[in-house]
Motif scaffolding. Structure first.
Motif, PDB file in Angstrom:
ATOM      1  N   ALA A 213       0.095 -11.795 -10.284  1.00  0.00           N
ATOM      2  CA  ALA A 213       0.297 -10.422  -9.825  1.00  0.00           C
ATOM      3  C   ALA A 213       1.469  -9.751 -10.526  1.00  0.00           C
ATOM      4  CB  ALA A 213       0.516 -10.399  -8.317  1.00  0.00           C
TER       5      ALA A 213
ATOM      6  N   HIS B 102      -2.876 -17.642  -5.262  1.00  0.00           N
ATOM      7  CA  HIS B 102      -3.745 -16.786  -6.073  1.00  0.00           C
ATOM      8  C   HIS B 102      -3.115 -15.421  -6.336  1.00  0.00           C
ATOM      9  CE1 HIS B 102      -4.787 -15.862  -1.860  1.00  0.00           C
ATOM     10  NE2 HIS B 102      -4.994 -14.633  -2.302  1.00  0.00           N
ATOM     11  N   ARG B 103      -1.855 -15.231  -5.898  1.00  0.00           N
ATOM     12  CA  ARG B 103      -1.070 -14.033  -6.245  1.00  0.00           C
ATOM     13  C   ARG B 103       0.337 -14.507  -6.610  1.00  0.00           C
ATOM     14  NH1 ARG B 103      -2.427  -9.056  -5.819  1.00  0.00           N
ATOM     15  NH2 ARG B 103      -0.282  -8.346  -5.504  1.00  0.00           N
TER      16      ARG B 103
ATOM     17  N   PRO C 136       3.291 -11.472  -3.060  1.00  0.00           N
ATOM     18  CA  PRO C 136       2.793 -12.695  -3.689  1.00  0.00           C
ATOM     19  C   PRO C 136       2.764 -13.860  -2.706  1.00  0.00           C
ATOM     20  CG  PRO C 136       5.089 -12.399  -4.227  1.00  0.00           C
ATOM     21  CD  PRO C 136       4.691 -11.181  -3.429  1.00  0.00           C
TER      22      PRO C 136
END
Length: 363
Positions: A64, A39-40, A110
């Motif tokens: 990100a 999710h990053r 990340p």
């Protein structure tokens, strides 16, 4: 007396489920494991945000950072910005050709970095990948460019698995594969003639002519039932031939690629937010230029222009349909590439941008 062991076993089972890794085998055969769906993400190519968009309602929320040497085209970027203003918070981790700042990536903390097959062939990027993995950051390789017919479906599955979107990825894969299989099945008979095709990429009437060898557009042409004659002269992915070579080669079809980036160079203009009149005017200027106008393919109406950035994206299935219908109209009269494009926008993509995607000689 049997309840306590059962409860203990259930707790252990739940704990094991919680600790289970998310895993995928990337396009290089490397196993990539994450503790949970990413999710990053840092994207090695900014334009791959639109690939994530095929399987996520809000792909921007997952990203990100990104490298900007291959960004989204400006109209598509504007459409994403209008729907997802948070896109402006995505940080650049490199802007030059294959440039990647390891320090900038690490600073973003990340949980996944996505690189491409082109990166794998770059020694500097190999060092960068090793540094990222030494810092505990997983790296996965995908490919929608170098060998699109071979690697698109596996790459979609990789991204689907690593971002928790397996079902959405499989839904698009079914859509993509059904159309690709239709093209291949109708062209399966080896007796079907394969016309000789010249791909003029980034087409302009001066400084002729950039064309393609193996990979990328070569794959699209051959899948659509043509022969890419550029591969006779160009051994790498991209190279140049002279206008005299092109005239002497006398292709059955002349296919030019263009985009908004060609406007300043007086070349073929196609793509998002390009209207049909500008596209036709730029195509007519190209095909009426000295040398091009004498091509048999132009004189017989076997010339066309297509948007260059169909490459490096699974939406290239639209281009394959268009080329197959252009080369073999008798076999693909019922195929509607524009309908395929519209279905992708309606069913899968979080944004839709109108534009001119191809152009042909006016009757």
């Amino acid at each position: 007396m049997f309840l306590r062991p059962l409860i203990a076993a259930a707790v252990l089972a739940l704990a094991g489920t919680a600790q289970a890794d998310v895993t995928a085998t990337d396009i290089l055969g490397r196993q990539v494991s994450l503790p949970e769906p990413a999710h990053r993400i840092v994207l090695g190519e900014g334009r791959h945000l639109s690939v994530l968009g095929l399987m996520h309602d809000d792909p921007v929320a997952l990203v990100a950072g990104w490298r900007l040497d291959k960004p989204l085209d400006p109209p598509t970027m504007a459409a994403y910005r209008q729907k997802f203003p948070a896109i402006d918070a995505i940080r650049s981790v490199g802007a030059g050709n294959r440039d990647l700042s390891v320090e900038a990536v690490i600073a973003l903390d990340p949980d996944l970095v996505v690189l491409t097959l082109i990166d794998e062939k770059d020694p500097a990027m190999t060092v960068a990948r090793q540094q990222l993995e030494a810092a505990g950051i997983p790296v996965a390789y995908v490919d929608f460019f170098s060998h699109p017919q071979e690697n698109t479906v596996p790459s979609l599955r990789i991204l689907g698995a690593l971002t928790g979107a397996e079902d959405r990825a499989e839904s698009f894969i079914r859509f993509y594969q059904e159309r690709l299989d239709r093209v291949r099945q109708r062209l399966a008979d080896p007796a079907i003639p394969r016309p000789r095709v010249f791909m003029h990429v980034h087409a302009a009437p001066v400084n002729c002519c950039s064309t393609v060898g193996p990979g990328v557009f070569h794959d699209f042409v051959t899948t659509a039932g043509g022969q890419n004659i550029g591969a006779e002269a160009v051994k790498g992915v991209l190279g140049n031939v002279s206008l005299e070579w092109l005239i002497g080669a006398d292709p059955d079809f002349y296919i030019a690629t263009g985009g908004a980036h060609m406007r300043a160079r007086g070349g073929l203009v196609l793509g998002p937010q390009v209207d049909a009149e500008e596209a036709q005017t730029s195509f007519d200027a190209l095909t009426s230029a000295p040398g091009f106008a004498s091509l048999r393919a132009v004189q017989t109406g076997h010339a066309a222009g297509v948007w260059h950035l169909f490459n490096d994206s699974p939406i290239h299935i639209v281009l394959i349909e268009y080329l197959a219908k252009t080369f073999h109209p008798d076999l693909f009269g019922d195929v509607d590439p524009m309908d395929t494009m519209q279905q992708i926008e309606a069913k899968f993509s979080p944004v839709a941008v109108p534009g001119a995607w191809w152009v042909t000689p006016q009757k």
